[in-house]
Design a protein around this motif. Structure first.
Motif, PDB file in Angstrom:
ATOM      1  N   GLY A 179       0.859  -1.182   0.000  1.00  0.00           N
ATOM      2  CA  GLY A 179       0.000   0.000   0.000  1.00  0.00           C
ATOM      3  C   GLY A 179       0.890   1.225   0.000  1.00  0.00           C
ATOM      4  O   GLY A 179       1.755   1.369  -0.861  1.00  0.00           O
ATOM      5  N   LYS A 180       0.700   2.093   1.004  1.00  0.00           N
ATOM      6  CA  LYS A 180       1.530   3.303   1.062  1.00  0.00           C
ATOM      7  C   LYS A 180       2.720   3.150   1.990  1.00  0.00           C
ATOM      8  O   LYS A 180       3.593   4.023   2.045  1.00  0.00           O
ATOM      9  CB  LYS A 180       0.670   4.497   1.530  1.00  0.00           C
ATOM     10  N   GLN A 181       2.746   2.059   2.749  1.00  0.00           N
ATOM     11  CA  GLN A 181       3.825   1.927   3.740  1.00  0.00           C
ATOM     12  C   GLN A 181       5.090   1.339   3.111  1.00  0.00           C
ATOM     13  O   GLN A 181       5.059   0.312   2.436  1.00  0.00           O
ATOM     14  CB  GLN A 181       3.378   1.065   4.929  1.00  0.00           C
ATOM     15  N   LYS A 182       6.199   2.025   3.341  1.00  0.00           N
ATOM     16  CA  LYS A 182       7.448   1.661   2.661  1.00  0.00           C
ATOM     17  C   LYS A 182       8.292   0.668   3.445  1.00  0.00           C
ATOM     18  O   LYS A 182       8.264   0.639   4.682  1.00  0.00           O
ATOM     19  CB  LYS A 182       8.284   2.918   2.424  1.00  0.00           C
ATOM     20  N   CYS A 183       9.065  -0.116   2.712  1.00  0.00           N
ATOM     21  CA  CYS A 183      10.066  -0.984   3.311  1.00  0.00           C
ATOM     22  C   CYS A 183      11.027  -0.142   4.157  1.00  0.00           C
ATOM     23  O   CYS A 183      11.248   1.034   3.871  1.00  0.00           O
ATOM     24  CB  CYS A 183      10.865  -1.712   2.237  1.00  0.00           C
ATOM     25  N   CYS A 184      11.581  -0.782   5.152  1.00  0.00           N
ATOM     26  CA  CYS A 184      12.458  -0.153   6.152  1.00  0.00           C
ATOM     27  C   CYS A 184      11.657   0.629   7.187  1.00  0.00           C
ATOM     28  O   CYS A 184      12.221   1.364   7.992  1.00  0.00           O
ATOM     29  CB  CYS A 184      13.548   0.732   5.537  1.00  0.00           C
ATOM     30  N   SER A 185      10.315   0.461   7.165  1.00  0.00           N
ATOM     31  CA  SER A 185       9.489   1.049   8.223  1.00  0.00           C
ATOM     32  C   SER A 185       8.601  -0.019   8.863  1.00  0.00           C
ATOM     33  O   SER A 185       7.770   0.292   9.698  1.00  0.00           O
ATOM     34  CB  SER A 185       8.614   2.164   7.661  1.00  0.00           C
ATOM     35  N   PHE A 186       8.753  -1.284   8.450  1.00  0.00           N
ATOM     36  CA  PHE A 186       7.854  -2.334   8.967  1.00  0.00           C
ATOM     37  C   PHE A 186       8.326  -2.924  10.290  1.00  0.00           C
ATOM     38  O   PHE A 186       7.523  -3.437  11.058  1.00  0.00           O
ATOM     39  CB  PHE A 186       7.695  -3.458   7.934  1.00  0.00           C
ATOM     40  N   GLY A 187       9.614  -2.874  10.538  1.00  0.00           N
ATOM     41  CA  GLY A 187      10.129  -3.475  11.768  1.00  0.00           C
ATOM     42  C   GLY A 187       9.986  -2.544  12.960  1.00  0.00           C
ATOM     43  O   GLY A 187       9.748  -1.341  12.810  1.00  0.00           O
ATOM     44  N   ASP A 188      10.115  -3.105  14.179  1.00  0.00           N
ATOM     45  CA  ASP A 188      10.313  -2.254  15.357  1.00  0.00           C
ATOM     46  C   ASP A 188      11.585  -1.458  15.097  1.00  0.00           C
ATOM     47  O   ASP A 188      11.719  -0.318  15.509  1.00  0.00           O
ATOM     48  CB  ASP A 188      10.495  -3.108  16.614  1.00  0.00           C
ATOM     49  N   ILE A 189      12.487  -2.132  14.399  1.00  0.00           N
ATOM     50  CA  ILE A 189      13.704  -1.495  13.922  1.00  0.00           C
ATOM     51  C   ILE A 189      14.002  -2.124  12.564  1.00  0.00           C
ATOM     52  O   ILE A 189      13.730  -3.301  12.350  1.00  0.00           O
ATOM     53  CB  ILE A 189      14.849  -1.665  14.944  1.00  0.00           C
ATOM     54  N   SER A 190      14.488  -1.324  11.618  1.00  0.00           N
ATOM     55  CA  SER A 190      14.713  -1.823  10.264  1.00  0.00           C
ATOM     56  C   SER A 190      16.081  -1.376   9.776  1.00  0.00           C
ATOM     57  O   SER A 190      16.623  -0.381  10.267  1.00  0.00           O
ATOM     58  CB  SER A 190      13.642  -1.282   9.306  1.00  0.00           C
ATOM     59  N   THR A 191      16.609  -2.122   8.816  1.00  0.00           N
ATOM     60  CA  THR A 191      17.959  -1.813   8.331  1.00  0.00           C
ATOM     61  C   THR A 191      17.986  -1.862   6.808  1.00  0.00           C
ATOM     62  O   THR A 191      17.135  -2.487   6.183  1.00  0.00           O
ATOM     63  CB  THR A 191      18.980  -2.842   8.861  1.00  0.00           C
ATOM     64  N   THR A 192      18.984  -1.195   6.221  1.00  0.00           N
ATOM     65  CA  THR A 192      19.207  -1.364   4.794  1.00  0.00           C
ATOM     66  C   THR A 192      20.700  -1.298   4.481  1.00  0.00           C
ATOM     67  O   THR A 192      21.521  -1.034   5.365  1.00  0.00           O
ATOM     68  CB  THR A 192      18.408  -0.357   3.944  1.00  0.00           C
ATOM     69  N   SER A 193      21.022  -1.579   3.215  1.00  0.00           N
ATOM     70  CA  SER A 193      22.408  -1.573   2.742  1.00  0.00           C
ATOM     71  C   SER A 193      22.510  -0.684   1.509  1.00  0.00           C
ATOM     72  O   SER A 193      21.591  -0.644   0.690  1.00  0.00           O
ATOM     73  CB  SER A 193      22.809  -3.005   2.360  1.00  0.00           C
ATOM     74  N   PHE A 194      23.636   0.023   1.401  1.00  0.00           N
ATOM     75  CA  PHE A 194      23.899   0.814   0.184  1.00  0.00           C
ATOM     76  C   PHE A 194      25.045   0.216  -0.618  1.00  0.00           C
ATOM     77  O   PHE A 194      25.721   0.923  -1.369  1.00  0.00           O
ATOM     78  CB  PHE A 194      24.202   2.274   0.558  1.00  0.00           C
ATOM     79  N   PHE A 195      25.267  -1.086  -0.455  1.00  0.00           N
ATOM     80  CA  PHE A 195      26.227  -1.799  -1.310  1.00  0.00           C
ATOM     81  C   PHE A 195      25.887  -1.438  -2.763  1.00  0.00           C
ATOM     82  O   PHE A 195      24.714  -1.304  -3.109  1.00  0.00           O
ATOM     83  CB  PHE A 195      26.073  -3.312  -1.057  1.00  0.00           C
ATOM     84  N   PRO A 196      26.907  -1.258  -3.625  1.00  0.00           N
ATOM     85  CA  PRO A 196      26.646  -0.701  -4.959  1.00  0.00           C
ATOM     86  C   PRO A 196      25.520  -1.374  -5.761  1.00  0.00           C
ATOM     87  O   PRO A 196      24.794  -0.694  -6.483  1.00  0.00           O
ATOM     88  CB  PRO A 196      27.996  -0.871  -5.670  1.00  0.00           C
ATOM     89  N   ALA A 197      25.352  -2.687  -5.620  1.00  0.00           N
ATOM     90  CA  ALA A 197      24.359  -3.385  -6.445  1.00  0.00           C
ATOM     91  C   ALA A 197      22.965  -3.431  -5.825  1.00  0.00           C
ATOM     92  O   ALA A 197      22.048  -3.997  -6.420  1.00  0.00           O
ATOM     93  CB  ALA A 197      24.841  -4.801  -6.727  1.00  0.00           C
ATOM     94  N   LYS A 198      22.765  -2.830  -4.665  1.00  0.00           N
ATOM     95  CA  LYS A 198      21.429  -2.841  -4.042  1.00  0.00           C
ATOM     96  C   LYS A 198      20.542  -1.808  -4.736  1.00  0.00           C
ATOM     97  O   LYS A 198      21.039  -0.955  -5.475  1.00  0.00           O
ATOM     98  CB  LYS A 198      21.546  -2.522  -2.555  1.00  0.00           C
ATOM     99  N   PRO A 199      19.215  -1.836  -4.467  1.00  0.00           N
ATOM    100  CA  PRO A 199      18.339  -0.878  -5.156  1.00  0.00           C
ATOM    101  C   PRO A 199      18.833   0.567  -5.052  1.00  0.00           C
ATOM    102  O   PRO A 199      18.846   1.287  -6.043  1.00  0.00           O
ATOM    103  CB  PRO A 199      17.001  -1.085  -4.445  1.00  0.00           C
ATOM    104  N   LEU A 200      19.247   0.998  -3.856  1.00  0.00           N
ATOM    105  CA  LEU A 200      19.907   2.303  -3.724  1.00  0.00           C
ATOM    106  C   LEU A 200      21.337   2.035  -3.272  1.00  0.00           C
ATOM    107  O   LEU A 200      21.550   1.665  -2.117  1.00  0.00           O
ATOM    108  CB  LEU A 200      19.170   3.194  -2.706  1.00  0.00           C
ATOM    109  N   GLY A 201      22.285   2.202  -4.175  1.00  0.00           N
ATOM    110  CA  GLY A 201      23.667   1.839  -3.858  1.00  0.00           C
ATOM    111  C   GLY A 201      24.588   3.047  -3.893  1.00  0.00           C
ATOM    112  O   GLY A 201      24.348   4.012  -4.614  1.00  0.00           O
ATOM    113  N   CYS A 202      25.658   2.987  -3.083  1.00  0.00           N
ATOM    114  CA  CYS A 202      26.661   4.049  -3.137  1.00  0.00           C
ATOM    115  C   CYS A 202      27.892   3.531  -3.896  1.00  0.00           C
ATOM    116  O   CYS A 202      27.766   2.563  -4.647  1.00  0.00           O
ATOM    117  CB  CYS A 202      26.991   4.545  -1.727  1.00  0.00           C
ATOM    118  N   TYR A 203      29.050   4.155  -3.717  1.00  0.00           N
ATOM    119  CA  TYR A 203      30.249   3.725  -4.441  1.00  0.00           C
ATOM    120  C   TYR A 203      31.247   3.092  -3.481  1.00  0.00           C
ATOM    121  O   TYR A 203      32.432   3.416  -3.481  1.00  0.00           O
ATOM    122  CB  TYR A 203      30.868   4.904  -5.197  1.00  0.00           C
ATOM    123  N   GLY A 204      30.731   2.206  -2.657  1.00  0.00           N
ATOM    124  CA  GLY A 204      31.542   1.511  -1.666  1.00  0.00           C
ATOM    125  C   GLY A 204      30.579   0.836  -0.719  1.00  0.00           C
ATOM    126  O   GLY A 204      29.486   0.436  -1.133  1.00  0.00           O
TER     127      GLY A 204
END
Ligand SMILES: *Cc1c(COP(=O)(O)O)cnc(C)c1O
Length: 378
Positions: free
Chosen positions: A172-197
């Protein structure tokens, strides 16, 4: 063809990325500079949580979250058997016992009946205290949060969402990384939102837990004195450079990349839907994926190595996520975590195949991949 073409994205965004890199270098604030704060605010606003605490990578993010809640020795943490190693490595790393739970064949996400069975089994054994559930939004698709939340409430378990692949997905309107009591993500380059390291983040609505996470990520520091260490922590920060790179990337992600990758996935599904015995990704009603992967299951009895070889000969890279159930990883051999009843995971590990997907994949390329897969399966 690249499996995930990060160059095309850079070609499109290079002016703003290069400018921001130059700004950080001339400011010489390489750790905890202003872009880190700006990014954290933008991420929290996007995801819809009160707090975002950036850190060194998605693995540390899970560890920080577990440490903030004091998960450790004597605790059982329920984790899907079909996921990247970190989801189980981190609970084990803080001294808890990961108990692996089977997944659903259609969504690849945690099977709630297998979860309830595993919780009951641990309770009956009486050796460990059921403490937390780590859900994974595998391949970008949110887990079944309505039912998992009610199971967690019923048994008094912490819900930790490992959203390393889920960033951008929603129900619906609720986004991933907001479903947990606490949530985490990664910015590894190949993830949906990735950085350069390496990079990662923790998300929470709880002010106290957020402050604890900030402390843990920087050597257990006191809130206002870096050299007053009030607990044991770690050194896990997002570099200012990575934060600066993520700011224009987050904008592109919101403005068009997420939409583009969904169109690519839809096109694959249209082109592949008539192949007999081939299982395509399933989107439950109201669910929206960030398509970290587009994963199919090849028909029973097909030689996957041969399919990959033929695809490779046609210039198309494919990957297998994941070849081995978590409970069979050598690190868990002979431990309680090595005991698991996960027949679906065992079966799909032999059948899954991931096709190239990213927001910059062109319609013509999708057609070629589909055509070559059809030939390779024949
Ligand atoms: C990539 C990934 C992680 C770890 O993230 P890193 O930034 O590589 O440490 C954790 N969980 C899942 C499901 C992942 O895919």
């Amino acid at each position: 063809m690249e499996f995930r073409d990060l160059n095309r994205q850079y070609r499109k965004l290079h002016t703003s990325i290069n400018e921001r890199i130059a700004e950080v270098i001339s400011s010489a604030h390489f750790i905890s500079g202003e872009p880190v704060t700006i990014l954290e605010q933008a991420l929290a606003e996007y995801v819809g949580t009160r707090h975002c605490i950036s850190c060194g990578n998605g693995t540390d993010a899970i560890t920080i979250a577990l440490m903030a809640y004091g998960v450790g020795v004597g605790d059982a943490v329920f984790v899907p058997d079909f996921t990247f190693f970190s989801s189980g490595e981190c609970p084990a790393g803080v001294g808890a016992v990961p108990v692996f739970v089977d997944v659903r064949r259609d969504t690849y996400n945690m099977d709630v009946s297998s979860l309830e069975k595993a919780i009951e089994h641990v309770k009956a054994e009486g050796r460990l205290k059921p403490r937390a559930v780590v859900t994974v939004d595998l391949f970008g698709l949110p887990a079944e949060y309505d039912v998992i939340r009610s199971v967690c409430d019923r048994y008094g378990l912490l819900l930790l969402e490992d959203g390393a692949q889920g960033f951008g997905g929603r129900i619906g309107k609720q986004k991933c990384c907001s479903f947990g009591d606490i949530s985490t993500t990664s910015f590894f380059p190949a993830k949906p939102l990735g950085c350069y390291g390496d990079g990662g983040a923790v998300f929470t609505d709880d002010d106290k837990i957020a402050a604890l996470c900030r402390s843990i990520a920087v050597h257990g520091k006191n809130a206002d004195d870096k050299y007053d260490n009030v607990r044991l922590g770690m050194n896990s920060r997002l570099d200012t450079l990575q934060a600066a790179i993520l700011i224009p990337k987050l904008r592109a992600f919101r403005e068009y990349e997420l939409e583009a990758v969904n169109q690519a996935a839809e096109r694959y599904t249209e082109l592949l839907s008539d192949i007999e015995g081939l299982r395509l990704p399933v989107m439950p009603d109201g669910y929206y994926s960030s398509w970290a992967q587009y994963t199919v299951q090849i028909p029973d009895g097909t030689d996957r190595d041969a399919v990959q070889r033929r695809m490779k000969e046609a210039g198309i890279p494919t990957m297998v996520y994941y070849k081995k159930p978590m409970h069979r990883q050598g690190a868990f051999y002979g431990t309680r975590s090595g005991e698991a009843d996960c027949p679906v995971t065992e079966d799909i590990c032999d059948k899954v195949l991931c096709l190239p997907i990213h927001p910059y994949l062109e319609a013509g390329e999708i057609e070629v991949v589909a055509q070559e897969l059809r030939k390779a399966l024949w």
